[in-house]
Every structure is written in structure tokens, then in C-alpha cells.
Write a protein that holds these residues in place. Sequence first.
Motif, PDB file in Angstrom:
ATOM      1  N   GLU A  72       0.834  -1.197   0.000  1.00  0.00           N
ATOM      2  CA  GLU A  72       0.000   0.000   0.000  1.00  0.00           C
ATOM      3  C   GLU A  72       0.873   1.253   0.000  1.00  0.00           C
ATOM      4  N   GLU A  73       0.507   2.215  -0.890  1.00  0.00           N
ATOM      5  CA  GLU A  73       1.165   3.513  -1.017  1.00  0.00           C
ATOM      6  C   GLU A  73       2.636   3.392  -1.417  1.00  0.00           C
ATOM      7  N   THR A  74       2.952   2.360  -2.227  1.00  0.00           N
ATOM      8  CA  THR A  74       4.282   2.265  -2.813  1.00  0.00           C
ATOM      9  C   THR A  74       4.446   3.365  -3.862  1.00  0.00           C
ATOM     10  N   SER A  75       5.664   3.922  -3.969  1.00  0.00           N
ATOM     11  CA  SER A  75       5.945   4.980  -4.940  1.00  0.00           C
ATOM     12  C   SER A  75       6.823   4.443  -6.066  1.00  0.00           C
ATOM     13  N   PHE A  76       6.500   4.836  -7.302  1.00  0.00           N
ATOM     14  CA  PHE A  76       7.271   4.434  -8.473  1.00  0.00           C
ATOM     15  C   PHE A  76       7.570   5.658  -9.320  1.00  0.00           C
ATOM     16  N   VAL A  77       8.727   5.614 -10.016  1.00  0.00           N
ATOM     17  CA  VAL A  77       8.964   6.517 -11.136  1.00  0.00           C
ATOM     18  C   VAL A  77       8.558   5.745 -12.384  1.00  0.00           C
ATOM     19  N   ILE A  78       7.730   6.352 -13.227  1.00  0.00           N
ATOM     20  CA  ILE A  78       7.155   5.645 -14.366  1.00  0.00           C
ATOM     21  C   ILE A  78       7.637   6.284 -15.668  1.00  0.00           C
ATOM     22  N   SER A  79       8.027   5.440 -16.611  1.00  0.00           N
ATOM     23  CA  SER A  79       8.484   5.934 -17.909  1.00  0.00           C
ATOM     24  C   SER A  79       7.866   5.085 -19.010  1.00  0.00           C
ATOM     25  N   THR A  80       7.896   5.602 -20.221  1.00  0.00           N
ATOM     26  CA  THR A  80       7.311   4.897 -21.366  1.00  0.00           C
ATOM     27  C   THR A  80       8.369   4.665 -22.431  1.00  0.00           C
ATOM     28  N   ILE A  81       8.253   3.537 -23.109  1.00  0.00           N
ATOM     29  CA  ILE A  81       9.111   3.225 -24.249  1.00  0.00           C
ATOM     30  C   ILE A  81       8.192   2.967 -25.440  1.00  0.00           C
TER      31      ILE A  81
END
Length: 419
Positions: free
Chosen positions: A397-406
Motif C-alpha cells: 500500500e502507497e508504494t511509490s514508483f517513477v514511471i516511464s514509457t518506451i
Amino acid sequence: MLFCHSQPESYHQHSASYIREALAPFLKNEEAKLMAENGARRTPFQYILCAATSPAVKQQEETLTYLNQGQSYEIRMLNRKLAEYTDISSKYVKSIVRVVFHDRRLQYMEHQQLEGWKWNRPGDRILDIDIPLSVGILEPRSHPLHLNTIEFVWDPVKNASVFIQVNCISTEFTPRKHGGEKGVPFRIQVDSFTTNEHGEYVELVHSSSCQVKVFKPKGADRKLKTDREKIDKKSLQDKEKYQQSHETTLLTEHLLPSSLPQDTQQWLHRHRFSPFSKLFSSFSGADLLRMSREDLIQICGPADGIRLFNTMKGRYIQPCLTIYVCQQQARNQPPIKLGGVDIYHALYLEELTVLDLSEKIAALYSITPQQITHIYRQKPSGIHVLVSDEMVQNFKEETSFVISTIRGENTDGYHIVLK
């Protein structure tokens, strides 16, 4: 502690006529009456909020009821003998009444919103039970930590009424105070539970709710009067576009994920979706609830599709998981910042599946879920692990991610990377 008001003898007599009288304003013709009576035989629960509905609501839209802050309003639990309608053997039912947000966005922020309200109104409750006025209820309880919730036990063989008071107003949850008209709508939701083999009230057997707005004292009366005057000025042709106002509000029954296909069929008939009953003949409640708004519009057409989606989604559902994501403009680019601080977006998953995660990420990037080819999780070692349902189920719960797209090669699809 047990609590139960004694009831006058006349209160128990002629329960069938009591039910018909309570439902009469909602029955427009004999056919509708017959359908309602048939539906009543299938469901043991019916709730009526004793407050008038607004006449300024268009046909096909959900009813809207105005309440005054702090005023006691009756919710009638109409007489149903459980054994005659279902295979439920529980003698008593526990009902939990809550004031929740109508808007999905605020539902996901409920905890923060209620904490803010609690900070500004120390010692106050959002929802109270008026015990002296209530009839036929046992063990009334207002949990000190759940300010928007009350609960009680009642015997469905007997008529019962609970009186509630809503102490917050709709404008307390808007960024700017515009007045009652611009306030956010709430839902009065009633969930009813029967006992399992251990005598614990854990079996959710019925859920219903209605949409309300809450005004400062006497504000609801003024708003209702204004609505009536506005409709009275319209032409006869324009008036037909709006619902008739009723002196009481019928709480709308919700479809539950646990509903079997035959229960789903009955629910469709009760909510005037009979033309689509054959199409959904093998659908359980969970199957139907998984369908998107676009799916239902494609199957049922715009008007009925939107109405079916709104009717299904009326019940407040707390998200299963909340995660936070910070977008990168492109691969190997730094995250988006505001004043030197990373900006994160909250994603609220209603199902712990890759499909639901894809839908939420797609909405964030304004693309369709079908454009997301795969979702990967980048480990500290640099390897990319394909995200599966099992991995989503193990997100904290409430994990943080940096998200990117390819961008996919030779396609308009995208690979999503969480790190």
C-alpha cells in the motif's frame, strides 16, 4: 447494551399495505406496480429516506435529495420476512449506514478529506443516530473512529425505523465555498449483513444508497422551493424531461459482486433493464461489474449504457490498493518537478490486476489501455521483470514508483516501466 423502542400494535398490522403505501409514489402505472410487487418478493430489503426528491432532475438521471444539516431524518426499513423470500436463516440483520462521497475522485481521497474535516470540527461527527426517535432497533453504535458511520441490529420480521443526522454540509468539501448549490453530493449508503455459522455479521446480502446534498439549517427547504418554482415556469413539453418530485426517497439497490446469474437477472428487471436480460443471462454480478462504460455503451446504446453503468457504480467501493507514480518525460529523463519537488500522481486500483493497472496508467497518459503492450518493473540491478497479476497483488500500500514509457517499434503501442 441493547436498545429497542416498543412499537404500537398498529405499527405491526397490515405490513403489506404499509409497504405498498410507502412505494406508491414511485409506481406510475399498474404494470410498474406489478413489477415492483414481483421484485419485492425476490428481495427482503427495502429502504425509504423520508425526505423529498428534487423536481429539477432530468429523466434517466439519479434522484437528488436535499437535507438540512443536523436535522433528524427517518430511514424506514420496510417489513420483510426473510424466510419467505430467500434462503437466509438469520433472525436479525445488522445494517451499517454511512455518508460517503458520490464523486469517484473524492471517494479515493476519503481518508484525507475526513481527516481534514475532523481537524476543523474537533469533537463533532459527520453522521449521528437519533436514538430517542428510532424504533425497533437493537445495539445502536457510533464508532468513535468512524465519524461517517453508524450501525444497528434489527429484526426484519418487524417494521423498524432509524433516524439519522448529517452534520457536515456539501460546501465543506469544495476548494472554494460557493454556497450549497455548488457543494459536492454525498451518498447515504445502507449495507446489510446476516450472520454466518459462528453468529458473526459478515455476510453482505444487500446494499442500497441515494444521492443527497446537505445544506445549512433550512437551506434544503429553500433550495427545494427554488427548484419547484423553476420547473413550474417551464412549458409542459419541457416539464416532461424532468422527474416528478416525491415526498420520500427510495434507496436504489446495488448489484453485488457475489450476485449469482439469477440474482443479476432479477436486478436487471428491477432496474428496468429487461431488454438486455437475455444478453447478460450468464453474467454474475462480478462479470457485469467488470464491464467498462464504453463496453456498456457499445452493447446497450448511449442512453441505456450510461444509465446501466451509473446504476451499477452507485455503490461506494474503497480502492483495493493505492500507489503513487512520478512521470518521466522520456526514458532516462529526470522526473517532472515543480519548484524542485517531484510531482506524484495517485493511482487507485479497484482490482489487483494488470488490466486495472493498465487502465489507470492509460488514463494518466491519455491513451487507451490497448496501447499499453507490457508493464515492466525495473529492479535495482537493472533487469526488467514483466508485471503479472501476482506481482500487483504483492504491491505494498502507497508504494511509490517513477514511471516511464518506451514507444514500441513499428506500432503505436507503449511499454511501461516502473522503477
